[in-house]
Design an enzyme around this catalytic site. Structure first.
Site, PDB file in Angstrom:
ATOM      1  N   LYS A  62      -9.329 -60.506  58.105  1.00 46.12           N
ATOM      2  CA  LYS A  62     -10.439 -59.735  58.668  1.00 46.12           C
ATOM      3  C   LYS A  62     -10.241 -59.483  60.163  1.00 46.12           C
ATOM      4  O   LYS A  62     -10.518 -58.384  60.664  1.00 46.12           O
ATOM      5  CB  LYS A  62     -11.757 -60.469  58.424  1.00 46.12           C
ATOM      6  N   ILE A  90     -19.765 -57.553  59.480  1.00 49.29           N
ATOM      7  CA  ILE A  90     -19.028 -57.410  60.734  1.00 49.29           C
ATOM      8  C   ILE A  90     -18.640 -58.816  61.196  1.00 49.29           C
ATOM      9  O   ILE A  90     -19.470 -59.722  61.225  1.00 49.29           O
ATOM     10  CB  ILE A  90     -19.894 -56.706  61.799  1.00 49.29           C
ATOM     11  N   ASN A 104     -27.816 -51.499  62.466  1.00 49.66           N
ATOM     12  CA  ASN A 104     -27.721 -51.309  61.025  1.00 49.66           C
ATOM     13  C   ASN A 104     -29.052 -50.798  60.509  1.00 49.66           C
ATOM     14  O   ASN A 104     -30.110 -51.123  61.059  1.00 49.66           O
ATOM     15  CB  ASN A 104     -27.384 -52.641  60.337  1.00 49.66           C
ATOM     16  N   HIS A 106     -31.261 -50.885  56.969  1.00 46.32           N
ATOM     17  CA  HIS A 106     -31.308 -51.658  55.720  1.00 46.32           C
ATOM     18  C   HIS A 106     -32.509 -51.218  54.897  1.00 46.32           C
ATOM     19  O   HIS A 106     -33.607 -51.045  55.439  1.00 46.32           O
ATOM     20  CB  HIS A 106     -31.400 -53.156  56.034  1.00 46.32           C
TER      21      HIS A 106
END
Length: 187
Positions: A62, A90, A104, A106
């Site tokens: 990652k 992230i 973000n 949601h």
């Protein structure tokens, strides 16, 4: 601003449309996606926005994937990241480089129904309402500080597809408006 997306890109399109307004305080300089061929890639091409398309599994780990993303973001001098249906967490590499500058959207009233299945979870729970949340991203799953929320009613017997359509209507208005305020330092 860079937009990260993994799906059809409807929220990405809402941001493209908002950024086209002459008084919008940010421009979208690139798309980052982990899903080659997703709808967001086609929307980026149509809008003339460069896209960085890469599968995280093609990197050692990652951190290596996010290091490459950081290179791309640096090339475009990105100051803000807007997650718009990006289905990956992230990691520390991006979080430390963009601390407080990753947002973000949601499809629930967080902290209720975090994670990938918020719409299905709301339907299964039989709640009379759910909503949309815009929040800053931290290391948790949808746990960052909430900036704005808007309620969305859930009708008895409503399908997940119908609820998703209702949620998208709210998202497409709320996200560009909140990003406008955040970039201007008003939120």
């Amino acid at each position: 601003m860079a937009v990260f997306a993994s799906g059809s890109g409807t929220n990405f399109q809402a941001l493209i449309d908002a950024a086209a307004e002459p008084d919008y305080p940010a421009s979208i300089v690139c798309l980052v996606t982990d899903v080659p061929g997703c709808g967001a890639v086609a929307r980026a091409a149509q809008a003339g926005i460069p896209a960085f398309v890469a599968r995280p599994r093609d990197f050692a780990d990652k951190a290596a994937f996010e290091a490459k993303v950081l290179e791309v973001l640096s090339t475009y001098q990105v100051e803000w990241i807007a997650l718009a249906g990006y289905m990956r967490l992230i990691g520390p590499t991006l979080l430390s480089a963009y601390d407080g500058h990753i947002l973000n959207i949601h499809p629930s009233l967080l902290p209720a129904f975090p994670g990938r299945h918020a719409i299905a979870d709301a339907i299964a729970a039989g709640v009379p309402e759910t909503g949309v949340t815009v929040h800053r991203v931290d290391a948790g799953i949808d746990t960052g500080p909430v900036i704005a929320q808007e309620r969305v009613p859930v009708d008895p017997g409503m399908s997940a597809a119908d609820l998703l359509a209702r949620v998208h209507e709210v998202e497409h208005q709320l996200y560009p408006a909140v990003l406008r305020r955040v970039v201007r330092g008003e939120a």
